[in-house]
Write an enzyme that holds these catalytic residues in place. Structure first.
Site, short mmCIF file in Angstrom:
data_model
loop_
_atom_site.label_atom_id
_atom_site.label_comp_id
_atom_site.label_asym_id
_atom_site.label_seq_id
_atom_site.Cartn_x
_atom_site.Cartn_y
_atom_site.Cartn_z
N ASP A 229 0.93 -1.10 0.04
CA ASP A 229 -0.15 -0.06 0.05
C ASP A 229 0.90 1.32 0.03
O ASP A 229 2.07 1.40 0.30
CB ASP A 229 -0.79 0.00 1.16
C1 BGC Z 1 -5.00 3.32 -0.07
C2 BGC Z 1 -5.04 2.38 -1.10
C3 BGC Z 1 -4.72 2.94 -2.58
C4 BGC Z 1 -3.60 3.69 -2.37
C5 BGC Z 1 -3.19 4.44 -3.68
C6 BGC Z 1 -3.67 4.12 -0.08
O1 BGC Z 1 -3.75 5.34 1.07
O2 BGC Z 1 -4.86 2.66 1.16
O3 BGC Z 1 -6.23 1.71 -1.19
O4 BGC Z 1 -5.04 2.13 -3.37
O5 BGC Z 1 -3.78 4.79 -1.29
O6 BGC Z 1 -4.15 5.66 -3.81
#
Ligand code: BGC
Length: 758
Positions: A229
């Site tokens: 993530d």
């Molecule tokens: C989120 C993800 C997301 C990623 C990219 C993170 O903060 O938890 O779900 O895909 O950011 O935007």
């Protein structure tokens, strides 16, 4: 593309570089070898492609796109075919926009109504969440676009999401929190996985070899790449060793250098870096070799489909005296700002820049309906002025029916933080009460990503749960309210009466950086049913404008072995006078079991469309997994021999059909009997029972009732009956035979134990 060959031509520095992003949304290119960079974008219910200023919190703009209903809503459809089709549309938009991987679906279990990101998640039930996410993945990937199922794993709260440890026991992980991911791997083969921010039992998901390699790859057979993530990496070298292939977005080269140094110092096997690169390139080329940027992206068409999907996700929770559907001839007062500015998506990385949104007011006007509008509450602050209240009440009085559009404002529910309570804004509750008093025909339409308390429930005649229904939610709501669509959604979660009823209430959020999953497997209805608790609305519940009856439950066998499958059929009949879709749900329960298990668990569902009077047979196939629990001794699924109930109906609390099946285990659990093993456990094991019965009789003769028959007084006989002796004896350990008789000496005892374990 021969990616192995490509990787073999790369320098260590190039390989380490490939293991992190080029920028916020791209993998790195290796120009020397002609390897291009590819783009990934959020997800999950629309395309959030950012061209310029990038961020992962939904702050900066992205290109105009179509926002479909969020997972909280789509799960309520109980219709995997429809969700698969939604995935196809998402895949087409990615092809059109040259995005290789759509970052989603998000499949964490809705453990508490408080999780800020619940709107992005499917359900409190792992079976439903698994089936729905697998369908979405199949749809997107059928277009040769990858998905990134997230957030693996146990990311069930936003509170301290980047530091908290989700401390959970093995059985609970396997039975509740892992299955959506596992089902996705086995049924839909996601191209990529996204590991979560949190730690699991103390170890960050991004550097957890058990999670990312042992379970995910070796056990389930995942063969794509795992990305972090955004910003979830703590120890990058440990991450590579654990099976984290791609760090996103990047660490300004710091972590790439650490990988190089670790390899040079002999602390990290270069082969693991090669492997990560191969996995990343394998997926990138899978997209590149199938890229079709000329795929049309017809946003108008997708908007129209989004409206149909949203309508099929709505759950009719209450409809006293069949107030709904409203007549198109009568006036209806639409009240509440959400009628004009619907809340249809959540905040954060999933936030879509919609090319269009349709409000209920707009949709009603376009359809030529006699609808008036009064804003009532304000979404900006929890405020209801006297003036606005009076205006709303007057509008309600003038109309045949009043529809209050209510729910949770954006600030209540978002990625990045949790809710602190389960209430709607007070201004909305007050407005609903006042409107209901002014007009007995009051309906509430709810826009929210997870349960809310409804203190006014007894005062309104109708409630329609729209969840976060995407950009066309207004059209969908109008179609359902006025009967163009017969509602067919069912709750993918229980609505407790109050937050305090939720099983995780005492522990949710945790202490400091540690949150314990102490309620174990008793999440959602598994808890409410076991405790026979009153809920506001049960899991699986949803009304229709028609009625359905269930009959003719048939099982293909009365008794099976755990290696067999069981076919269950039942008939669903539309007994009303409108066409509609029923959701037949099948639950399995273990009648008597050694492990403490829920009363029932969802193991099958079918959505069927029926004309008035029409009947259809639905069929379910159950296998070992439908009956099994996770056994922590053998670290595997296990069925305990015995009777199981099969219940069929249309909610976890309306299951008119019930039958029993006996399932026999073909797996013998290891026996570890010692002199401390008690009779109760020995007698429950058919093999041990045979051996032990004789000995037990001897003990009873010496110490129990038989002896007393002859020489004890009447008073003594009355004080302890034979049953009581038996009841007490069952807790006696084997070694009791030495103290109270039964075994002659230590040798005999030793022999007996050997025989029992043999
Ligand atoms: C989120 C993800 C997301 C990623 C990219 C993170 O903060 O938890 O779900 O895909 O950011 O935007």
């Amino acid at each position: 593309m021969d990616v192995k060959k490509l990787v073999s031509q790369m320098t260590l520095e190039e390989k380490a570089g490939l293991c992190s992003g080029d920028d916020f949304w791209h993998t790195k290119a290796v120009e020397r070898l002609g390897i291009p960079r590819v783009m990934v974008s959020d997800g999950p219910h629309g395309l959030r492609k950012q061209d310029d200023a990038a961020d992962h919190l939904g702050i900066n703009d992205s290109i105009k796109a179509v926002c479909f209903p969020a997972a909280s809503a789509t799960a309520a459809s109980f219709d995997p075919d429809m969700i698969r089709e939604m995935g196809e549309a998402l895949g087409d938009s990615c092809q059109h926009e040259k995005v290789s991987v759509l970052l989603g679906p998000a499949v964490n279990i809705k453990r508490s109504p408080l999780c800020g990101r619940n709107f992005e998640y499917f359900s409190e039930d792992p079976y439903l969440a698994g089936k729905m996410c697998a369908a979405l993945i199949q749809g997107v990937q059928s277009r040769n676009i990858g998905t990134s199922i997230k957030h693996f794993a146990l990311n069930n709260q936003e509170h301290r999401r980047m530091s908290s440890s989700s401390d959970c026991d093995e059985r609970t992980m396997r039975e509740i929190y892992f299955p959506p991911f596992e089902t996705a791997v086995k049924e839909a083969k996601p191209w990529t996985f996204m590991c979560s921010y949190n730690r699991i039992n103390g170890v960050y998901a991004s550097e957890n070899p058990w999670l990312l390699t042992d379970v995910l790859r070796k056990e389930w057979g995942f063969d794509g790449y795992v990305m972090s993530d955004w910003g979830a990496v703590s120890n990058r070298v440990a991450g590579v060793a654990a099976g984290l292939d791609l760090e996103m977005p990047a660490s300004g080269g710091v972590n790439d250098r650490k990988i190089v140094e670790a390899v040079k110092a002999g602390k990290l096997d270069e082969k693991l870096v090669d492997l990560a690169c191969e996995r990343i390139l394998e997926i990138s080329y899978r997209y590149l070799e199938n890229a079709k940027p000329d795929t049309p992206w017809d946003q108008e068409k997708q908007h129209a489909r989004a409206a149909e999907i949203a309508a099929d996700c709505m759950v009719l929770l209450k409809n006293d005296g069949d107030l709904l559907p409203l007549s198109k001839e009568d006036t209806a007062a639409f009240i509440g700002e959400f009628a004009e500015k619907p809340r249809f998506q959540g905040g954060g990385s999933s936030h879509i820049n919609c090319f269009r949104t349709t409000s209920a007011v707009e949709a009603a006007k376009a359809a030529g309906l006699k609808v008036t509008y009064a804003p009532g509450y304000s979404v900006e602050k929890d405020e209801l002025t006297d003036e606005r209240l009076a205006e709303a009440v007057a509008a309600a009085k003038k109309a045949k029916a009043a529809v209050v559009f209510a729910g949770l404002p954006d600030s209540y529910e978002s990625e990045g933080y949790d809710r602190t309570h389960m209430r709607m804004p007070e201004c909305q509750n007050r407005l609903i009460e006042a409107v209901a008093e002014a007009n007995p025909n009051t309906v509430v339409v709810l826009h929210n990503g997870s349960p809310v308390e409804m203190p006014w429930i007894g005062k309104v005649r109708g409630v329609l749960e729209a969840y976060l229904g995407g950009q066309a939610v207004g059209e969908a709501a109008v179609r359902v309210l006025f009967g163009d669509v017969n509602p067919s959604g069912h709750l993918p979660e229980s609505f407790p009466v109050q937050l305090e009823d939720n099983p995780s209430f005492l522990y949710y959020g945790g202490e400091g950086n540690r949150t314990e999953y102490r309620e174990g497997v008793f999440v959602g209805y598994r808890y409410y049913d076991k405790k026979k608790m009153n809920v506001l609305f049960p899991f699986g519940f949803g009304l229709s404008y028609t009625t359905f009856a269930f009959s003719g439950l048939k099982l293909s066998a009365e008794s099976i072995r755990d290696t067999d499958t069981l076919t269950v059929t039942a008939t669903v009949t539309n007994t009303g006078n409108r066409a509609g879709k029923a959701v037949a749900q099948l639950y399995v329960g273990d009648t008597e079991s050694t492990p403490i298990r829920p009363v029932r668990e969802l193991k099958g569902f079918r959505k069927v469309f029926l004309q008035p009077g029409e009947s259809r047979e639905v069929s379910f196939t159950l296998d070992k997994r439908s009956f099994a629990y996770w056994n922590t001794e053998i670290h595997d699924w296990h069925v305990e021999t015995g009777d199981f109930t099969i219940e069929v109906g249309d909610s976890s609390r309306n299951l008119p059909l019930c039958a029993a099946v006996k399932v026999e285990s073909t797996v013998e659990l290891p026996r570890h009997y010692t002199q401390d093993s008690i009779y109760l456990d020995l007698m429950a094991d058919p093999k041990a029972k045979k051996i032990i019965t004789g000995f037990m009789k001897k003990t009873m003769e010496i110490f129990g009732t038989e002896q007393r028959e002859e020489d004890s007084t009447e008073a003594a006989k009355e004080a302890i009956t034979e049953e009581m002796t038996m009841a007490m004896m069952k807790y006696m350990p084997l070694r009791g035979m030495l103290s109270f008789g039964g075994a002659e000496n230590a040798e005999e005892m030793e022999k007996l134990i050997q025989q029992l374990n043999g």
